[in-house]
Design a protein around this motif. Structure first.
Motif, PDB file in Angstrom:
ATOM      1  N   ALA A   1      43.234  59.071 -57.034  1.00  0.00           N
ATOM      2  CA  ALA A   1      42.194  58.134 -57.473  1.00  0.00           C
ATOM      3  C   ALA A   1      42.519  56.769 -56.909  1.00  0.00           C
ATOM      4  N   GLY A   2      41.492  56.021 -56.553  1.00  0.00           N
ATOM      5  CA  GLY A   2      41.690  54.678 -56.015  1.00  0.00           C
ATOM      6  C   GLY A   2      40.545  53.775 -56.421  1.00  0.00           C
ATOM      7  N   TYR A   3      40.364  52.701 -55.654  1.00  0.00           N
ATOM      8  CA  TYR A   3      39.300  51.777 -56.076  1.00  0.00           C
ATOM      9  C   TYR A   3      37.914  52.377 -55.897  1.00  0.00           C
ATOM     10  N   GLY A   4      37.801  53.423 -55.066  1.00  0.00           N
ATOM     11  CA  GLY A   4      36.527  54.131 -54.955  1.00  0.00           C
ATOM     12  C   GLY A   4      36.159  54.861 -56.242  1.00  0.00           C
ATOM     13  N   ASP A   5      37.117  54.978 -57.132  1.00  0.00           N
ATOM     14  CA  ASP A   5      36.874  55.609 -58.438  1.00  0.00           C
ATOM     15  C   ASP A   5      36.841  54.574 -59.559  1.00  0.00           C
ATOM     16  N   GLY A   6      37.302  53.377 -59.260  1.00  0.00           N
ATOM     17  CA  GLY A   6      37.296  52.334 -60.286  1.00  0.00           C
ATOM     18  C   GLY A   6      38.672  51.833 -60.659  1.00  0.00           C
ATOM     19  N   VAL A   7      39.708  52.225 -59.926  1.00  0.00           N
ATOM     20  CA  VAL A   7      41.031  51.621 -60.136  1.00  0.00           C
ATOM     21  C   VAL A   7      41.006  50.298 -59.372  1.00  0.00           C
ATOM     22  N   PRO A   8      40.996  49.166 -60.056  1.00  0.00           N
ATOM     23  CA  PRO A   8      40.762  47.910 -59.346  1.00  0.00           C
ATOM     24  C   PRO A   8      41.912  47.559 -58.405  1.00  0.00           C
ATOM     25  N   LEU A   9      41.583  46.979 -57.279  1.00  0.00           N
ATOM     26  CA  LEU A   9      42.584  46.579 -56.291  1.00  0.00           C
ATOM     27  C   LEU A   9      43.640  45.664 -56.913  1.00  0.00           C
ATOM     28  N   ILE A  10      43.207  44.890 -57.875  1.00  0.00           N
ATOM     29  CA  ILE A  10      44.097  43.873 -58.430  1.00  0.00           C
ATOM     30  C   ILE A  10      45.250  44.472 -59.257  1.00  0.00           C
ATOM     31  N   VAL A  11      45.172  45.754 -59.630  1.00  0.00           N
ATOM     32  CA  VAL A  11      46.317  46.343 -60.347  1.00  0.00           C
ATOM     33  C   VAL A  11      47.415  46.816 -59.378  1.00  0.00           C
ATOM     34  N   SER A  12      47.214  46.591 -58.082  1.00  0.00           N
ATOM     35  CA  SER A  12      48.251  46.865 -57.070  1.00  0.00           C
ATOM     36  C   SER A  12      49.551  46.177 -57.469  1.00  0.00           C
ATOM     37  N   ASN A  13      50.678  46.899 -57.355  1.00  0.00           N
ATOM     38  CA  ASN A  13      52.001  46.328 -57.676  1.00  0.00           C
ATOM     39  C   ASN A  13      52.082  45.757 -59.093  1.00  0.00           C
ATOM     40  N   ARG A  14      51.232  46.200 -59.986  1.00  0.00           N
ATOM     41  CA  ARG A  14      51.157  45.564 -61.291  1.00  0.00           C
ATOM     42  C   ARG A  14      51.001  46.552 -62.444  1.00  0.00           C
TER      43      ARG A  14
ATOM     44  N   GLY B   1      52.659  49.051 -54.294  1.00  0.00           N
ATOM     45  CA  GLY B   1      51.809  48.649 -53.170  1.00  0.00           C
ATOM     46  C   GLY B   1      50.350  48.604 -53.570  1.00  0.00           C
ATOM     47  N   ARG B   2      49.517  48.506 -52.560  1.00  0.00           N
ATOM     48  CA  ARG B   2      48.085  48.369 -52.809  1.00  0.00           C
ATOM     49  C   ARG B   2      47.426  49.657 -53.246  1.00  0.00           C
ATOM     50  N   VAL B   3      46.522  49.539 -54.202  1.00  0.00           N
ATOM     51  CA  VAL B   3      45.598  50.629 -54.518  1.00  0.00           C
ATOM     52  C   VAL B   3      44.700  50.799 -53.298  1.00  0.00           C
ATOM     53  N   THR B   4      44.435  52.020 -52.888  1.00  0.00           N
ATOM     54  CA  THR B   4      43.529  52.231 -51.752  1.00  0.00           C
ATOM     55  C   THR B   4      42.248  52.911 -52.246  1.00  0.00           C
ATOM     56  N   MET B   5      41.337  53.202 -51.352  1.00  0.00           N
ATOM     57  CA  MET B   5      40.019  53.674 -51.797  1.00  0.00           C
ATOM     58  C   MET B   5      40.106  54.978 -52.593  1.00  0.00           C
ATOM     59  N   ASP B   6      40.934  55.898 -52.128  1.00  0.00           N
ATOM     60  CA  ASP B   6      40.962  57.231 -52.749  1.00  0.00           C
ATOM     61  C   ASP B   6      42.290  57.581 -53.393  1.00  0.00           C
ATOM     62  N   GLN B   7      43.296  56.743 -53.169  1.00  0.00           N
ATOM     63  CA  GLN B   7      44.634  57.103 -53.610  1.00  0.00           C
ATOM     64  C   GLN B   7      45.400  55.888 -54.125  1.00  0.00           C
ATOM     65  N   THR B   8      46.309  56.177 -55.049  1.00  0.00           N
ATOM     66  CA  THR B   8      47.167  55.134 -55.614  1.00  0.00           C
ATOM     67  C   THR B   8      48.579  55.713 -55.659  1.00  0.00           C
TER      68      THR B   8
ATOM     69  N   ALA C   1      47.930  62.874 -64.266  1.00  0.00           N
ATOM     70  CA  ALA C   1      48.391  61.500 -64.481  1.00  0.00           C
ATOM     71  C   ALA C   1      47.292  60.766 -65.225  1.00  0.00           C
ATOM     72  N   CYS C   2      47.692  59.925 -66.157  1.00  0.00           N
ATOM     73  CA  CYS C   2      46.705  59.239 -66.996  1.00  0.00           C
ATOM     74  C   CYS C   2      46.678  57.757 -66.632  1.00  0.00           C
ATOM     75  N   LEU C   3      45.507  57.269 -66.273  1.00  0.00           N
ATOM     76  CA  LEU C   3      45.360  55.854 -65.893  1.00  0.00           C
ATOM     77  C   LEU C   3      44.980  54.994 -67.090  1.00  0.00           C
ATOM     78  N   ILE C   4      44.118  55.550 -67.942  1.00  0.00           N
ATOM     79  CA  ILE C   4      43.751  54.870 -69.189  1.00  0.00           C
ATOM     80  C   ILE C   4      43.706  55.945 -70.271  1.00  0.00           C
ATOM     81  N   GLY C   5      44.378  55.697 -71.396  1.00  0.00           N
ATOM     82  CA  GLY C   5      44.329  56.661 -72.484  1.00  0.00           C
ATOM     83  C   GLY C   5      45.714  57.132 -72.869  1.00  0.00           C
ATOM     84  N   PRO C   6      45.805  58.072 -73.830  1.00  0.00           N
ATOM     85  CA  PRO C   6      47.098  58.548 -74.309  1.00  0.00           C
ATOM     86  C   PRO C   6      47.628  59.698 -73.469  1.00  0.00           C
ATOM     87  N   GLN C   7      48.933  59.771 -73.365  1.00  0.00           N
ATOM     88  CA  GLN C   7      49.585  60.964 -72.798  1.00  0.00           C
ATOM     89  C   GLN C   7      50.968  61.047 -73.417  1.00  0.00           C
TER      90      GLN C   7
END
Ligand SMILES: *Cc1c(COP(=O)(O)O)cnc(C)c1O
Length: 384
Positions: free
Chosen positions: A287-300, A314-321, A338-344
Protein backbone atom coordinates in the motif's frame (compact mmCIF):
# COMPACT_ATOMS: atom_id res chain seq x y z
CA UNK A 1 -13.09 1.02 -9.91
CA UNK A 2 -14.29 -2.56 -9.82
CA UNK A 3 -12.86 -4.90 -7.29
CA UNK A 4 -13.20 -8.48 -8.42
CA UNK A 5 -14.38 -10.23 -5.29
CA UNK A 6 -12.62 -13.48 -6.10
CA UNK A 7 -9.26 -11.72 -6.15
CA UNK A 8 -7.16 -11.54 -3.00
CA UNK A 9 -6.86 -8.16 -1.32
CA UNK A 10 -3.57 -6.29 -1.18
CA UNK A 11 -4.91 -3.43 0.86
CA UNK A 12 -8.38 -2.86 2.29
CA UNK A 13 -10.46 -1.01 4.84
CA UNK A 14 -12.51 -3.01 7.34
CA UNK A 15 -15.66 -1.39 8.59
CA UNK A 16 -17.61 -2.67 11.56
CA UNK A 17 -21.21 -1.59 11.14
CA UNK A 18 -22.25 -3.10 14.45
CA UNK A 19 -19.77 -0.76 16.13
CA UNK A 20 -21.33 2.12 14.21
CA UNK A 21 -24.67 1.19 15.70
CA UNK A 22 -23.19 0.89 19.21
CA UNK A 23 -21.59 4.32 18.82
CA UNK A 24 -24.90 5.79 17.74
CA UNK A 25 -26.59 4.25 20.80
CA UNK A 26 -23.86 5.63 23.08
CA UNK A 27 -24.21 9.14 21.67
CA UNK A 28 -27.99 9.05 21.92
CA UNK A 29 -27.75 7.76 25.50
CA UNK A 30 -25.55 10.73 26.43
CA UNK A 31 -28.21 13.19 25.25
CA UNK A 32 -31.70 13.90 26.57
CA UNK A 33 -34.35 11.66 25.00
CA UNK A 34 -36.10 14.46 23.14
CA UNK A 35 -32.98 15.33 21.14
CA UNK A 36 -33.27 14.32 17.49
CA UNK A 37 -30.24 12.76 15.78
CA UNK A 38 -29.11 14.13 12.43
CA UNK A 39 -26.52 11.74 10.98
CA UNK A 40 -23.96 13.55 8.84
CA UNK A 41 -22.95 11.24 6.00
CA UNK A 42 -21.37 13.61 3.49
CA UNK A 43 -18.26 12.63 1.49
CA UNK A 44 -19.21 8.96 1.15
CA UNK A 45 -20.04 8.82 4.85
CA UNK A 46 -16.57 10.10 5.72
CA UNK A 47 -15.04 7.48 3.44
CA UNK A 48 -16.85 4.57 5.13
CA UNK A 49 -19.17 4.01 2.16
CA UNK A 50 -22.47 5.81 1.77
CA UNK A 51 -24.65 2.80 0.90
CA UNK A 52 -23.73 0.53 3.78
CA UNK A 53 -23.43 3.27 6.37
CA UNK A 54 -26.75 4.85 5.46
CA UNK A 55 -28.57 1.51 5.38
CA UNK A 56 -27.27 0.65 8.85
CA UNK A 57 -28.13 4.08 10.24
CA UNK A 58 -31.66 3.79 8.86
CA UNK A 59 -31.99 0.43 10.58
CA UNK A 60 -30.48 1.85 13.80
CA UNK A 61 -33.07 4.60 14.05
CA UNK A 62 -31.65 8.00 13.23
CA UNK A 63 -34.05 10.87 12.59
CA UNK A 64 -32.54 12.76 9.66
CA UNK A 65 -29.56 12.65 7.31
CA UNK A 66 -27.32 15.56 6.41
CA UNK A 67 -25.28 15.60 3.21
CA UNK A 68 -23.23 18.08 1.22
CA UNK A 69 -25.07 17.99 -2.08
CA UNK A 70 -28.00 16.66 -4.09
CA UNK A 71 -26.21 13.66 -5.57
CA UNK A 72 -25.40 12.38 -2.08
CA UNK A 73 -29.03 12.99 -1.19
CA UNK A 74 -30.18 11.06 -4.27
CA UNK A 75 -28.08 8.09 -3.17
CA UNK A 76 -29.88 8.07 0.18
CA UNK A 77 -33.27 8.24 -1.56
CA UNK A 78 -32.31 5.15 -3.57
CA UNK A 79 -31.55 3.22 -0.38
CA UNK A 80 -34.76 4.04 1.41
CA UNK A 81 -37.52 6.60 1.42
CA UNK A 82 -38.97 8.51 4.30
CA UNK A 83 -35.94 10.01 6.00
CA UNK A 84 -35.68 13.78 5.87
CA UNK A 85 -32.44 14.89 4.22
CA UNK A 86 -30.79 18.22 4.95
CA UNK A 87 -28.44 19.61 2.29
CA UNK A 88 -25.74 21.43 4.25
CA UNK A 89 -24.00 23.23 1.38
CA UNK A 90 -25.38 25.99 -0.80
CA UNK A 91 -26.94 24.57 -3.96
CA UNK A 92 -26.12 25.82 -7.43
CA UNK A 93 -29.00 27.21 -9.44
CA UNK A 94 -28.99 24.22 -11.82
CA UNK A 95 -29.26 21.89 -8.83
CA UNK A 96 -32.36 23.53 -7.45
CA UNK A 97 -34.99 21.53 -9.37
CA UNK A 98 -33.65 18.36 -7.73
CA UNK A 99 -34.27 19.78 -4.28
CA UNK A 100 -37.97 19.79 -5.15
CA UNK A 101 -37.89 16.50 -7.03
CA UNK A 102 -36.21 14.62 -4.16
CA UNK A 103 -38.08 16.48 -1.43
CA UNK A 104 -34.87 17.70 0.24
CA UNK A 105 -34.32 20.35 2.87
CA UNK A 106 -32.07 23.19 1.74
CA UNK A 107 -29.79 25.24 3.98
CA UNK A 108 -30.41 28.96 3.51
CA UNK A 109 -27.89 31.75 4.08
CA UNK A 110 -29.09 34.62 1.90
CA UNK A 111 -32.21 36.49 0.83
CA UNK A 112 -31.14 35.77 -2.74
CA UNK A 113 -31.51 32.02 -2.12
CA UNK A 114 -34.94 32.57 -0.59
CA UNK A 115 -36.08 34.51 -3.63
CA UNK A 116 -34.69 32.03 -6.16
CA UNK A 117 -36.17 29.00 -4.44
CA UNK A 118 -39.49 30.69 -3.78
CA UNK A 119 -39.82 31.65 -7.45
CA UNK A 120 -38.96 28.12 -8.48
CA UNK A 121 -41.45 26.68 -6.01
CA UNK A 122 -44.15 28.95 -7.43
CA UNK A 123 -43.44 27.82 -10.99
CA UNK A 124 -43.33 24.13 -9.99
CA UNK A 125 -46.34 24.55 -7.68
CA UNK A 126 -44.35 22.69 -5.05
CA UNK A 127 -43.26 23.69 -1.58
CA UNK A 128 -39.70 23.26 -0.33
CA UNK A 129 -38.52 22.83 3.25
CA UNK A 130 -35.57 24.89 4.36
CA UNK A 131 -33.38 25.36 7.42
CA UNK A 132 -32.01 28.84 7.98
CA UNK A 133 -28.39 28.85 9.01
CA UNK A 134 -27.11 31.59 11.28
CA UNK A 135 -23.43 32.54 11.15
CA UNK A 136 -22.45 33.01 14.79
CA UNK A 137 -18.70 32.99 14.19
CA UNK A 138 -17.81 30.32 11.66
CA UNK A 139 -17.63 32.77 8.76
CA UNK A 140 -18.72 30.26 6.15
CA UNK A 141 -22.39 29.64 5.32
CA UNK A 142 -25.26 31.24 7.15
CA UNK A 143 -26.53 34.75 7.62
CA UNK A 144 -24.37 36.85 9.94
CA UNK A 145 -26.22 36.87 13.26
CA UNK A 146 -26.56 40.64 13.37
CA UNK A 147 -28.21 40.63 9.93
CA UNK A 148 -30.57 37.72 10.57
CA UNK A 149 -33.75 39.76 11.09
CA UNK A 150 -34.16 40.80 7.45
CA UNK A 151 -33.54 37.28 6.23
CA UNK A 152 -36.15 35.83 8.58
CA UNK A 153 -38.58 38.50 7.38
CA UNK A 154 -37.96 37.49 3.75
CA UNK A 155 -38.53 33.88 4.78
CA UNK A 156 -41.82 34.76 6.42
CA UNK A 157 -43.04 36.17 3.12
CA UNK A 158 -41.88 33.27 0.96
CA UNK A 159 -45.09 31.32 0.49
CA UNK A 160 -43.50 28.40 -1.37
CA UNK A 161 -40.89 27.77 1.31
CA UNK A 162 -41.56 26.07 4.63
CA UNK A 163 -39.26 26.89 7.51
CA UNK A 164 -38.45 23.52 9.08
CA UNK A 165 -35.40 24.41 11.16
CA UNK A 166 -32.76 26.90 12.23
CA UNK A 167 -29.14 26.07 12.95
CA UNK A 168 -25.62 27.30 13.44
CA UNK A 169 -22.17 25.73 13.26
CA UNK A 170 -19.24 25.93 15.69
CA UNK A 171 -15.77 26.93 14.56
CA UNK A 172 -13.59 25.77 17.48
CA UNK A 173 -15.76 23.44 19.57
CA UNK A 174 -12.89 20.97 20.08
CA UNK A 175 -10.60 23.51 21.72
CA UNK A 176 -12.36 26.68 22.86
CA UNK A 177 -15.34 26.48 25.20
CA UNK A 178 -15.54 30.26 25.61
CA UNK A 179 -15.87 31.01 21.92
CA UNK A 180 -18.32 28.12 21.54
CA UNK A 181 -20.42 29.57 24.35
CA UNK A 182 -20.30 32.98 22.67
CA UNK A 183 -21.60 31.32 19.51
CA UNK A 184 -24.37 29.65 21.54
CA UNK A 185 -25.34 33.02 23.03
CA UNK A 186 -25.44 34.72 19.64
CA UNK A 187 -27.59 31.90 18.28
CA UNK A 188 -30.02 32.00 21.20
CA UNK A 189 -30.39 35.73 20.96
CA UNK A 190 -31.26 35.51 17.25
CA UNK A 191 -33.87 32.83 18.00
CA UNK A 192 -35.40 34.94 20.77
CA UNK A 193 -35.39 38.14 18.74
CA UNK A 194 -37.68 36.77 16.01
CA UNK A 195 -40.97 36.87 17.85
CA UNK A 196 -43.06 35.01 15.27
CA UNK A 197 -40.82 31.93 15.19
CA UNK A 198 -42.73 28.79 16.27
CA UNK A 199 -39.71 27.44 18.19
CA UNK A 200 -41.47 24.23 19.32
CA UNK A 201 -42.26 23.28 15.73
CA UNK A 202 -38.78 23.87 14.37
CA UNK A 203 -35.70 21.71 14.41
CA UNK A 204 -33.11 23.79 16.24
CA UNK A 205 -29.57 22.51 16.16
CA UNK A 206 -26.01 23.60 16.67
CA UNK A 207 -23.96 20.73 18.05
CA UNK A 208 -21.46 18.61 16.14
CA UNK A 209 -19.20 15.83 17.46
CA UNK A 210 -16.87 18.14 19.35
CA UNK A 211 -19.49 20.26 21.05
CA UNK A 212 -21.82 17.67 22.52
CA UNK A 213 -19.63 17.68 25.61
CA UNK A 214 -20.78 21.24 26.27
CA UNK A 215 -24.38 20.55 25.26
CA UNK A 216 -26.82 21.70 27.95
CA UNK A 217 -30.37 20.39 28.05
CA UNK A 218 -31.77 23.76 29.10
CA UNK A 219 -31.08 25.52 25.80
CA UNK A 220 -33.52 25.70 22.89
CA UNK A 221 -31.95 22.93 20.84
CA UNK A 222 -33.81 19.76 19.98
CA UNK A 223 -31.35 18.11 17.57
CA UNK A 224 -27.64 17.46 17.05
CA UNK A 225 -25.66 16.92 13.84
CA UNK A 226 -23.05 14.22 14.29
CA UNK A 227 -20.39 13.05 11.85
CA UNK A 228 -16.99 11.99 13.15
CA UNK A 229 -18.03 10.75 16.58
CA UNK A 230 -20.48 8.16 15.24
CA UNK A 231 -17.47 6.61 13.48
CA UNK A 232 -15.78 6.31 16.86
CA UNK A 233 -13.14 8.96 16.34
CA UNK A 234 -12.41 11.67 18.83
CA UNK A 235 -12.49 15.20 17.47
CA UNK A 236 -10.37 16.41 20.38
CA UNK A 237 -6.68 17.03 20.69
CA UNK A 238 -5.13 14.36 22.94
CA UNK A 239 -5.46 16.32 26.16
CA UNK A 240 -9.19 16.87 25.97
CA UNK A 241 -10.97 13.56 25.54
CA UNK A 242 -14.73 13.65 25.36
CA UNK A 243 -17.18 11.95 27.61
CA UNK A 244 -19.14 9.86 25.12
CA UNK A 245 -17.70 6.34 24.95
CA UNK A 246 -17.40 5.31 21.31
CA UNK A 247 -14.94 3.06 19.51
CA UNK A 248 -13.45 3.16 16.02
CA UNK A 249 -15.31 1.27 13.32
CA UNK A 250 -12.63 1.58 10.65
CA UNK A 251 -9.28 -0.11 10.13
CA UNK A 252 -6.87 0.10 7.22
CA UNK A 253 -4.88 -3.03 6.42
CA UNK A 254 -2.41 -4.33 3.92
CA UNK A 255 -0.03 -7.27 3.43
CA UNK A 256 3.68 -7.84 3.17
CA UNK A 257 4.87 -8.20 -0.44
CA UNK A 258 8.53 -8.85 0.28
CA UNK A 259 10.74 -9.38 3.33
CA UNK A 260 14.46 -8.91 2.82
CA UNK A 261 17.74 -8.11 4.52
CA UNK A 262 19.72 -4.97 3.78
CA UNK A 263 23.17 -4.02 5.08
CA UNK A 264 24.07 -0.99 7.15
CA UNK A 265 24.59 1.96 4.80
CA UNK A 266 21.90 0.97 2.26
CA UNK A 267 19.54 3.77 1.18
CA UNK A 268 15.79 3.26 1.24
CA UNK A 269 13.29 4.44 -1.38
CA UNK A 270 13.02 7.51 -3.64
CA UNK A 271 15.03 10.52 -2.73
CA UNK A 272 17.44 8.51 -0.51
CA UNK A 273 15.95 10.17 2.57
CA UNK A 274 16.88 7.25 4.83
CA UNK A 275 20.18 5.42 5.15
CA UNK A 276 20.21 2.32 7.34
CA UNK A 277 22.38 2.72 10.42
CA UNK A 278 22.49 -1.01 11.10
CA UNK A 279 22.08 -4.27 9.25
CA UNK A 280 18.31 -4.54 8.93
CA UNK A 281 15.34 -6.60 7.91
CA UNK A 282 12.74 -4.65 5.95
CA UNK A 283 9.25 -5.48 4.74
CA UNK A 284 7.73 -3.93 1.62
CA UNK A 285 4.00 -3.39 2.21
CA UNK A 286 1.41 -3.49 -0.58
CA UNK A 287 0.00 0.00 0.00
CA UNK A 288 1.22 3.51 -0.74
CA UNK A 289 -0.05 6.99 -1.35
CA UNK A 290 -2.12 5.65 -4.25
CA UNK A 291 -4.18 3.98 -1.52
CA UNK A 292 -4.16 6.88 0.90
CA UNK A 293 -0.97 6.43 2.93
CA UNK A 294 0.10 10.08 2.92
CA UNK A 295 3.59 10.93 1.67
CA UNK A 296 4.16 12.94 4.80
CA UNK A 297 4.26 9.83 7.04
CA UNK A 298 7.54 8.89 5.28
CA UNK A 299 10.27 8.23 7.90
CA UNK A 300 7.71 9.05 10.56
CA UNK A 301 4.76 6.70 10.99
CA UNK A 302 4.56 2.99 11.83
CA UNK A 303 2.63 -0.06 10.78
CA UNK A 304 1.68 -2.95 13.05
CA UNK A 305 2.96 -6.41 12.17
CA UNK A 306 2.46 -9.19 14.66
CA UNK A 307 1.04 -6.58 17.02
CA UNK A 308 4.38 -4.71 17.09
CA UNK A 309 5.21 -1.26 15.75
CA UNK A 310 7.42 -1.23 12.66
CA UNK A 311 8.72 2.25 11.71
CA UNK A 312 8.22 3.44 8.14
CA UNK A 313 11.58 3.75 6.38
CA UNK A 314 12.18 6.29 3.62
CA UNK A 315 9.52 7.70 1.39
CA UNK A 316 6.07 6.24 0.98
CA UNK A 317 5.66 5.47 -2.73
CA UNK A 318 2.54 5.16 -4.87
CA UNK A 319 1.94 1.45 -4.33
CA UNK A 320 4.37 0.41 -1.64
CA UNK A 321 5.66 1.42 1.77
CA UNK A 322 8.80 0.06 3.41
CA UNK A 323 8.94 -0.71 7.15
CA UNK A 324 11.68 -1.80 9.53
CA UNK A 325 11.06 -5.32 10.84
CA UNK A 326 14.53 -5.90 12.32
CA UNK A 327 13.28 -5.83 15.91
CA UNK A 328 10.26 -8.07 15.51
CA UNK A 329 10.28 -11.07 17.83
CA UNK A 330 9.02 -13.31 15.01
CA UNK A 331 10.43 -12.92 11.52
CA UNK A 332 7.47 -11.74 9.41
CA UNK A 333 6.49 -13.74 6.38
CA UNK A 334 5.57 -12.87 2.83
CA UNK A 335 1.81 -12.30 2.62
CA UNK A 336 1.39 -11.57 6.31
CA UNK A 337 -1.06 -8.88 7.35
CA UNK A 338 0.11 -5.41 8.34
CA UNK A 339 -2.15 -2.86 9.97
CA UNK A 340 -1.82 0.82 9.06
CA UNK A 341 -4.75 2.10 11.11
CA UNK A 342 -6.59 0.07 13.74
CA UNK A 343 -5.88 -2.65 16.31
CA UNK A 344 -3.60 -5.64 15.90
CA UNK A 345 -2.55 -7.94 18.74
CA UNK A 346 -2.17 -5.89 21.91
CA UNK A 347 -1.47 -2.60 20.16
CA UNK A 348 -3.55 -0.17 18.15
CA UNK A 349 -2.77 2.68 15.79
CA UNK A 350 -5.60 5.11 16.32
CA UNK A 351 -6.68 7.27 13.42
CA UNK A 352 -6.06 10.26 15.70
CA UNK A 353 -2.40 9.22 16.07
CA UNK A 354 -2.00 8.50 12.36
CA UNK A 355 -3.44 11.97 11.61
CA UNK A 356 -0.81 13.55 13.84
CA UNK A 357 1.97 11.81 11.92
CA UNK A 358 0.34 13.16 8.78
CA UNK A 359 0.01 16.65 10.28
CA UNK A 360 -3.66 16.74 9.41
CA UNK A 361 -7.07 16.08 10.91
CA UNK A 362 -8.86 12.74 11.13
CA UNK A 363 -11.62 13.96 8.80
CA UNK A 364 -9.10 14.48 6.00
CA UNK A 365 -7.42 11.07 6.41
CA UNK A 366 -10.81 9.34 6.15
CA UNK A 367 -11.59 11.28 2.97
CA UNK A 368 -8.17 10.43 1.51
CA UNK A 369 -8.36 6.63 1.53
CA UNK A 370 -8.68 6.13 -2.20
CA UNK A 371 -11.08 4.24 -4.43
CA UNK A 372 -8.44 1.54 -4.96
CA UNK A 373 -9.05 0.40 -1.39
CA UNK A 374 -12.04 -1.98 -1.15
CA UNK A 375 -14.26 -1.43 1.88
CA UNK A 376 -15.03 -4.72 3.60
CA UNK A 377 -18.02 -4.75 5.92
CA UNK A 378 -18.45 -6.82 9.00
CA UNK A 379 -21.96 -8.10 9.45
CA UNK A 380 -22.17 -8.94 13.13
CA UNK A 381 -25.20 -8.07 15.23
CA UNK A 382 -24.95 -4.96 17.41
CA UNK A 383 -24.76 -5.73 21.10
CA UNK A 384 -24.60 -2.78 23.42
C1 LIG B 1 -19.67 18.07 8.58
C2 LIG B 1 -20.62 18.86 9.39
C3 LIG B 1 -21.05 18.39 10.64
C4 LIG B 1 -20.50 17.16 11.31
O1 LIG B 1 -19.30 17.50 11.98
P1 LIG B 1 -18.48 16.44 12.85
O2 LIG B 1 -17.45 17.27 13.50
O3 LIG B 1 -17.90 15.45 11.90
O4 LIG B 1 -19.43 15.83 13.80
C5 LIG B 1 -22.04 19.12 11.28
N1 LIG B 1 -22.54 20.25 10.74
C6 LIG B 1 -22.11 20.74 9.57
C7 LIG B 1 -22.71 21.99 9.03
C8 LIG B 1 -21.13 20.08 8.85
O5 LIG B 1 -20.71 20.57 7.68
Amino acid sequence: MTHHPQMPLRCWAEIDLAALERNLNAIQAALPKRIRYIAVVKADAYGHGMQQTVARLMHAGIDMFAVANISEAATIREIGIGWPILVLSASLEEEEPYLFEYDLIQTISTIDEIQRLNTRGASLKKKLKVHIKVDTGMGRLGVWHEQAKDLFEAMRNAEWLTLDGVFTHFAVAERDRDFTNLQRERFTSVLKSIDWLPLEDLLIHADNSASIDSFTPDNLYNAVRIGLLQFGISPYPKSLFGRVPTSPIFSFKTRIGVVKRLPKGADISYGRTKTLDRDSAVAVLCAGYGDGVPLIVSNRGCALINGQRCPILGRVTMDQTIVDVTDLSLRPKHGEEACLIGPQGDDEIRLEEFSEWAETISWEILCSITKRVPRIYKTSIATA
